[in-house]
Design an enzyme around this catalytic site. Structure first.
Site, PDB file in Angstrom:
ATOM      1  N   ASP A  68       0.808  -1.219   0.000  1.00  0.00           N
ATOM      2  CA  ASP A  68       0.000   0.000   0.000  1.00  0.00           C
ATOM      3  C   ASP A  68       0.843   1.272   0.000  1.00  0.00           C
ATOM      4  O   ASP A  68       0.313   2.364   0.174  1.00  0.00           O
ATOM      5  CB  ASP A  68      -0.870   0.033   1.271  1.00  0.00           C
ATOM      6  CG  ASP A  68      -2.054  -0.891   1.145  1.00  0.00           C
ATOM      7  OD1 ASP A  68      -2.331  -1.349   0.022  1.00  0.00           O
ATOM      8  OD2 ASP A  68      -2.714  -1.149   2.170  1.00  0.00           O
ATOM      9  N   HIS A 287      29.123   5.046  -7.846  1.00  0.00           N
ATOM     10  CA  HIS A 287      27.767   5.288  -7.343  1.00  0.00           C
ATOM     11  C   HIS A 287      27.386   4.294  -6.249  1.00  0.00           C
ATOM     12  O   HIS A 287      26.252   3.833  -6.183  1.00  0.00           O
ATOM     13  CB  HIS A 287      26.750   5.277  -8.500  1.00  0.00           C
ATOM     14  CG  HIS A 287      26.878   6.477  -9.390  1.00  0.00           C
ATOM     15  ND1 HIS A 287      26.258   6.580 -10.613  1.00  0.00           N
ATOM     16  CD2 HIS A 287      27.557   7.637  -9.241  1.00  0.00           C
ATOM     17  CE1 HIS A 287      26.566   7.756 -11.168  1.00  0.00           C
ATOM     18  NE2 HIS A 287      27.364   8.406 -10.352  1.00  0.00           N
ATOM     19  N   ASP A 304      29.654  11.580  -1.817  1.00  0.00           N
ATOM     20  CA  ASP A 304      29.044  12.326  -2.926  1.00  0.00           C
ATOM     21  C   ASP A 304      27.574  12.487  -2.549  1.00  0.00           C
ATOM     22  O   ASP A 304      26.768  11.577  -2.773  1.00  0.00           O
ATOM     23  CB  ASP A 304      29.236  11.536  -4.228  1.00  0.00           C
ATOM     24  CG  ASP A 304      28.685  12.269  -5.447  1.00  0.00           C
ATOM     25  OD1 ASP A 304      27.909  13.225  -5.280  1.00  0.00           O
ATOM     26  OD2 ASP A 304      29.026  11.855  -6.576  1.00  0.00           O
ATOM     27  N   ASP A 315      25.059  18.904  -6.478  1.00  0.00           N
ATOM     28  CA  ASP A 315      25.854  17.679  -6.649  1.00  0.00           C
ATOM     29  C   ASP A 315      27.271  17.986  -6.153  1.00  0.00           C
ATOM     30  O   ASP A 315      28.046  18.637  -6.866  1.00  0.00           O
ATOM     31  CB  ASP A 315      25.845  17.297  -8.140  1.00  0.00           C
ATOM     32  CG  ASP A 315      26.448  15.933  -8.384  1.00  0.00           C
ATOM     33  OD1 ASP A 315      26.802  15.252  -7.415  1.00  0.00           O
ATOM     34  OD2 ASP A 315      26.550  15.551  -9.574  1.00  0.00           O
ATOM     35  N   HIS A 389      35.855   8.421 -15.293  1.00  0.00           N
ATOM     36  CA  HIS A 389      34.637   9.143 -15.710  1.00  0.00           C
ATOM     37  C   HIS A 389      34.975  10.531 -16.244  1.00  0.00           C
ATOM     38  O   HIS A 389      36.099  11.010 -16.106  1.00  0.00           O
ATOM     39  CB  HIS A 389      33.631   9.239 -14.549  1.00  0.00           C
ATOM     40  CG  HIS A 389      34.156   9.899 -13.309  1.00  0.00           C
ATOM     41  ND1 HIS A 389      34.341  11.253 -13.221  1.00  0.00           N
ATOM     42  CD2 HIS A 389      34.537   9.378 -12.114  1.00  0.00           C
ATOM     43  CE1 HIS A 389      34.800  11.550 -12.020  1.00  0.00           C
ATOM     44  NE2 HIS A 389      34.950  10.423 -11.325  1.00  0.00           N
ATOM     45  N   HIS A 393      29.242  17.639 -15.450  1.00  0.00           N
ATOM     46  CA  HIS A 393      27.984  17.695 -16.202  1.00  0.00           C
ATOM     47  C   HIS A 393      27.186  18.899 -15.741  1.00  0.00           C
ATOM     48  O   HIS A 393      27.416  19.395 -14.631  1.00  0.00           O
ATOM     49  CB  HIS A 393      27.194  16.393 -15.957  1.00  0.00           C
ATOM     50  CG  HIS A 393      27.055  16.079 -14.482  1.00  0.00           C
ATOM     51  ND1 HIS A 393      26.071  16.634 -13.710  1.00  0.00           N
ATOM     52  CD2 HIS A 393      27.818  15.337 -13.633  1.00  0.00           C
ATOM     53  CE1 HIS A 393      26.216  16.214 -12.457  1.00  0.00           C
ATOM     54  NE2 HIS A 393      27.289  15.427 -12.372  1.00  0.00           N
ATOM     55  N   HIS A 400      21.811  15.422 -13.439  1.00  0.00           N
ATOM     56  CA  HIS A 400      22.532  15.394 -14.719  1.00  0.00           C
ATOM     57  C   HIS A 400      21.671  16.173 -15.707  1.00  0.00           C
ATOM     58  O   HIS A 400      20.821  15.616 -16.388  1.00  0.00           O
ATOM     59  CB  HIS A 400      22.765  13.958 -15.199  1.00  0.00           C
ATOM     60  CG  HIS A 400      23.694  13.195 -14.290  1.00  0.00           C
ATOM     61  ND1 HIS A 400      23.764  11.829 -14.263  1.00  0.00           N
ATOM     62  CD2 HIS A 400      24.598  13.631 -13.380  1.00  0.00           C
ATOM     63  CE1 HIS A 400      24.680  11.455 -13.367  1.00  0.00           C
ATOM     64  NE2 HIS A 400      25.196  12.527 -12.815  1.00  0.00           N
ATOM     65  N   GLU A 416      34.234  17.648 -11.346  1.00  0.00           N
ATOM     66  CA  GLU A 416      34.413  16.543 -10.412  1.00  0.00           C
ATOM     67  C   GLU A 416      35.448  15.518 -10.867  1.00  0.00           C
ATOM     68  O   GLU A 416      35.110  14.365 -11.128  1.00  0.00           O
ATOM     69  CB  GLU A 416      33.070  15.852 -10.175  1.00  0.00           C
ATOM     70  CG  GLU A 416      32.300  15.463 -11.438  1.00  0.00           C
ATOM     71  CD  GLU A 416      31.061  14.631 -11.125  1.00  0.00           C
ATOM     72  OE1 GLU A 416      31.173  13.667 -10.357  1.00  0.00           O
ATOM     73  OE2 GLU A 416      29.983  14.954 -11.658  1.00  0.00           O
ATOM     74  N   TYR A 420      40.659   6.659  -8.777  1.00  0.00           N
ATOM     75  CA  TYR A 420      40.193   5.513  -7.979  1.00  0.00           C
ATOM     76  C   TYR A 420      41.159   4.351  -8.193  1.00  0.00           C
ATOM     77  O   TYR A 420      41.333   3.896  -9.330  1.00  0.00           O
ATOM     78  CB  TYR A 420      38.783   5.099  -8.430  1.00  0.00           C
ATOM     79  CG  TYR A 420      37.849   6.294  -8.557  1.00  0.00           C
ATOM     80  CD1 TYR A 420      37.100   6.746  -7.476  1.00  0.00           C
ATOM     81  CD2 TYR A 420      37.752   7.008  -9.774  1.00  0.00           C
ATOM     82  CE1 TYR A 420      36.284   7.864  -7.590  1.00  0.00           C
ATOM     83  CE2 TYR A 420      36.941   8.125  -9.890  1.00  0.00           C
ATOM     84  CZ  TYR A 420      36.208   8.546  -8.799  1.00  0.00           C
ATOM     85  OH  TYR A 420      35.403   9.650  -8.907  1.00  0.00           O
ATOM     86  N   ARG A 438      37.410  11.833  -5.074  1.00  0.00           N
ATOM     87  CA  ARG A 438      36.677  12.696  -6.014  1.00  0.00           C
ATOM     88  C   ARG A 438      36.409  14.004  -5.277  1.00  0.00           C
ATOM     89  O   ARG A 438      36.100  13.986  -4.085  1.00  0.00           O
ATOM     90  CB  ARG A 438      35.362  12.030  -6.455  1.00  0.00           C
ATOM     91  CG  ARG A 438      34.505  12.906  -7.349  1.00  0.00           C
ATOM     92  CD  ARG A 438      33.491  12.105  -8.189  1.00  0.00           C
ATOM     93  NE  ARG A 438      32.372  11.559  -7.460  1.00  0.00           N
ATOM     94  CZ  ARG A 438      32.180  10.270  -7.193  1.00  0.00           C
ATOM     95  NH1 ARG A 438      33.076   9.366  -7.579  1.00  0.00           N
ATOM     96  NH2 ARG A 438      31.105   9.850  -6.535  1.00  0.00           N
ATOM     97  N   GLU A 440      34.096  17.375  -5.957  1.00  0.00           N
ATOM     98  CA  GLU A 440      33.056  17.842  -6.888  1.00  0.00           C
ATOM     99  C   GLU A 440      32.428  19.126  -6.374  1.00  0.00           C
ATOM    100  O   GLU A 440      31.953  19.186  -5.248  1.00  0.00           O
ATOM    101  CB  GLU A 440      31.974  16.760  -7.035  1.00  0.00           C
ATOM    102  CG  GLU A 440      30.813  17.189  -7.916  1.00  0.00           C
ATOM    103  CD  GLU A 440      29.846  16.050  -8.222  1.00  0.00           C
ATOM    104  OE1 GLU A 440      29.698  15.142  -7.381  1.00  0.00           O
ATOM    105  OE2 GLU A 440      29.237  16.077  -9.309  1.00  0.00           O
TER     106      GLU A 440
HETATM  107  N1  GLY Z   1      26.289  12.307  -7.915  1.00  0.00           N
HETATM  108  C1  GLY Z   1      26.356  11.804  -9.211  1.00  0.00           C
HETATM  109  C2  GLY Z   1      27.376  12.476 -10.011  1.00  0.00           C
HETATM  110  O1  GLY Z   1      28.311  13.009  -9.473  1.00  0.00           O
HETATM  111  O2  GLY Z   1      27.272  12.559 -11.197  1.00  0.00           O
HETATM  112 MN    MN Z   2      28.185  14.873 -10.587  1.00  0.00          MN
HETATM  113 MN    MN Z   3      28.150  13.718  -7.497  1.00  0.00          MN
END
Ligand code: GLY
Ligand code: MN
Ligand code: MN
Length: 479
Positions: A68, A287, A304, A315, A389, A393, A400, A416, A420, A438, A440
Site C-alpha cells: 500500500d 555510485h 558524494d 551535486d 569518468h 555535467h 545530470h 568533479e 580511484y 573525487r 566535486e
Molecule cells: N552524484 C552523481 C554524479 O556526481 O554525477
Molecule cells: Mn556529478
Molecule cells: Mn556527485
C-alpha cells in the site's frame, strides 16, 4: 498511501462516512520560483511550436513502492519547469491560436485562452486522507494560470483544440510503458487519436516537445540560480557537519544520516540522488550507495551527497580521512585531483569549450599519476584505468541536467575529477590500494568567469583537517 487499499476500505467502513469540509489549499513556501517564471517558459514554448500546433505536456504519476506504500512523489522536470505545479495526474494543454472556453466567473460568457492546466478535482474526503489538492481554483490563484479545469474536461477540450484550431502538429512527449492507470485514462483521448490517425494517415504530425524544453533549460534564470545556490549551500553545510562528525568506528550510514538531517533541517525536500558514502574499498565505486560498512582508522571516505531544494539538485563530493588526518598516499592522490579541479575551474568562462576544460583535468591527472609512479607511461589508456569518468555535467532540475558544448554565462556545471585505485591494481604500490578521491563542486559560469557555489565547504587538505578536529551534530548519542 494508496487510498483504495483493502485496509483503507475496511477502516472507512468502520467509521461513519462523512463527505467532510472542503479543504482550502495552503502553500507554505514563500521562495518558490515565481509564477511569472513558469509563465514565461510556457510563452516561450508556445512561440517555439508556432500557431499551427498544439502541445500536451503531462505530469509525473505516483509509483508503487510495495503493498500500500508509494514512493514519495516528485514532479517531472519539464512539467515543473513549465507549470510549477507539484501534483500528479495533471496535464498542460497549450493552444497558441487560442481556445474558446467558458468564463469561470460568468459562465454565460466565453473567453479565448492559450493554455489550460487540467488537475485532479477537489475531494474533501480523499484530501483528508492523502493531502490537500489545489483543484482548478487553487491552480489559478496560486500558480498563475488564466484557466484551469478538472481533468475530466480534458477529452472534450483536447478535441476542440485539435480540430477547431486546425492544428497541423501535436507536440506530446512519448508515452512510457509504465504509465499508471490514472495517467493511461487521462491520456486515452490522445492515444485513441494517435491510433485513429495512423489508420487513416491523418495530416496531424506528432512531435516530441522535450528537446525544445531542454534547450530552454540550459541557461538558468536568476531565480533558478538562487534556488540552485541554496541547494548547493545546504549540501556544503551538510558536508561540513559530516566531516566534523566523522570518526573511525562509525558506519557509513551514520554519515548519510548527518547529510540527510542537514538537508531536512535546512528545508530541502529531498536528496538530489541517493547519498554515496564509501569508505576504503567503497570509495572506488562511483555510485556506491548501500552505505553499510563500518568506517575504520586509516580509511579514506568519499561522500558524494547533495540536496534538492524546490526541485533543483546540487551535486557535491568531498573526500576526507576517517581519522581526521590524510595519510601520505591519500595526500598524494588528493593533491593530484585538487590540482586537476583547480586548473579546470580556472578555465571556465563564456566561450570556452567544455571539451577543453575536460582535457585540462586529464592532463593534470596524467602528469600527477606519472610523477608518483602510479602509471609508468603517459597515454590515455594508462591514466583512464584510474580516472574512469568525465569531468562533470550540467546541474539543474535534474542532477545530470542539459548543457551545450560551449560554456555560456548562467550555465551551471559540476567539476568533479576523480582517481580511484582498486585493490590489486597491477603495477601499483599497494599503499595506494582502496583510495578513491573525487572532489566535486558546482560552478556557475558568469559573464566574467565563474563562481563556485559550493565554496562553503573546504577542499584544501589543511582546512579539511582543521574542520575535522571539531565536533559535529553526528557525534551526539541517540538515546
Ligand atoms: N552524484 C552523481 C554524479 O556526481 O554525477
Ligand atoms: Mn556529478
Ligand atoms: Mn556527485
Amino acid at each position: 498511501m494508496r487510498f483504495m487499499s483493502k485496509v483503507a476500505i475496511l477502516f472507512l467502513l468502520a467509521f461513519v462516512y462523512s463527505p467532510g469540509q472542503e479543504l482550502k489549499y495552503i502553500e507554505y513556501d514563500t521562495d518558490l520560483l515565481p509564477t511569472s517564471f513558469h509563465k514565461s517558459r510556457r510563452d516561450s514554448l508556445r512561440a517555439k511550436i508556432g500557431n499551427d500546433a498544439i502541445a500536451v505536456v503531462y505530469s509525473n504519476w505516483e509509483r508503487v513502492r510495495n503493498g500500500d506504500v508509494e514512493y514519495q512523489f516528485r514532479q517531472d522536470d519539464n512539467f515543473y519547469y513549465l507549470t510549477g505545479f507539484p501534483e500528479p495526474d495533471a496535464l498542460l494543454l497549450l493552444v497558441p491560436k487560442g481556445l474558446s472556453v467558458r468564463n469561470r466567473e460568468d459562465t454565460s460568457k466565453t473567453v479565448s485562452v492559450t493554455e489550460v492546466l487540467f488537475v485532479r478535482p477537489k475531494d474533501p474526503l480523499r484530501e483528508q486522507w492523502d493531502g490537500r489538492r489545489y483543484g482548478p481554483e487553487g491552480a489559478m490563484k496560486l500558480k498563475g494560470f488564466l484557466h484551469a479545469e478538472t481533468s475530466d474536461k480534458f477529452r472534450q477540450m483536447f478535441q476542440q483544440a485539435l480540430f477547431s484550431s486546425g492544428a497541423r502538429a501535436l507536440y506530446i512527449p512519448p508515452m512510457p510503458e509504465d504509465l499508471s492507470q490514472e495517467m493511461l485514462d487521462l491520456l486515452r483521448p490522445i492515444r485513441s487519436m494517435l491510433e485513429a490517425s495512423k489508420a487513416r494517415h491523418s495530416q496531424v504530425e506528432v512531435r516530441d516537445p522535450s528537446p525544445m524544453v531542454y534547450s530552454m533549460r540550459i541557461i538558468k534564470s536568476p531565480e533558478e540560480i538562487a534556488i540552485l545556490a541554496k541547494a548547493t549551500q545546504i549540501s556544503a553545510f551538510a558536508h561540513n557537519q559530516a566531516m566534523m562528525s566523522c570518526q573511525p568506528g562509525m558506519f557509513e550510514y551514520e554519515l548519510q544520516a548527518v547529510y540527510e538531517y542537514v538537508y531536512k533541517k535546512m528545508g530541502a525536500e529531498y536528496p538530489g540522488y541517493p547519498c554515496i558514502v564509501g569508505a576504503a574499498e567503497n570509495s572506488i565505486v562511483l555510485h556506491y550507495n548501500t552505505n553499510r560498512r563500518q568506517i575504520k582508522n586509516g580509511d579514506v571516505v568519499l561522500a558524494d551527497c547533495a540536496a534538492e531544494y524546490h526541485n533543483y539538485s546540487s551535486d557535491v563530493t568531498r573526500t576526507y580521512p576517517a581519522n581526521g588526518k590524510f595519510s601520505a598516499p591519500q595526500r598524494r592522490i588528493y593533491e593530484i585531483v585538487l590540482d586537476a579541479q583547480n586548473a579546470s575551474i580556472a578555465m571556465m568562462r563564456p566561450g570556452v569549450a567544455w571539451r577543453d576544460v575536460q582535457a585540462k583535468a586529464d592532463q593534470v591527472i596524467e602528469d600527477g599519476l606519472f610523477k608518483i609512479g602510479v602509471i609508468k607511461e603517459k597515454n590515455v589508456r594508462a591514466h583512464r584505468r584510474f580516472a574512469i569518468h568525465g569531468l562533470g555535467h550540467p546541474v539543474g532540475l535534474n542532477v545530470h541536467d542539459v548543457g551545450a558544448p560551449v560554456l555560456q554565462a548562467s550555465m551551471a556545471y559540476t567539476v568533479e575529477p576523480g582517481v580511484y585505485i582498486p585493490e590489486g591494481a597491477e603495477g601499483v604500490d599497494p599503499a595506494y590500494y582502496n583510495i578513491g578521491v573525487r572532489i566535486e563542486d558546482v560552478i556557475l559560469v558568469t559573464p566574467e568567469g565563474n563562481k563556485n557555489l559550493s565554496s562553503d565547504s573546504p577542499r584544501e587538505m589543511n582546512e579539511i583537517e582543521a574542520l575535522m578536529a571539531k565536533k559535529g551534530i553526528g557525534n551526539q548519542p541517540v538515546k
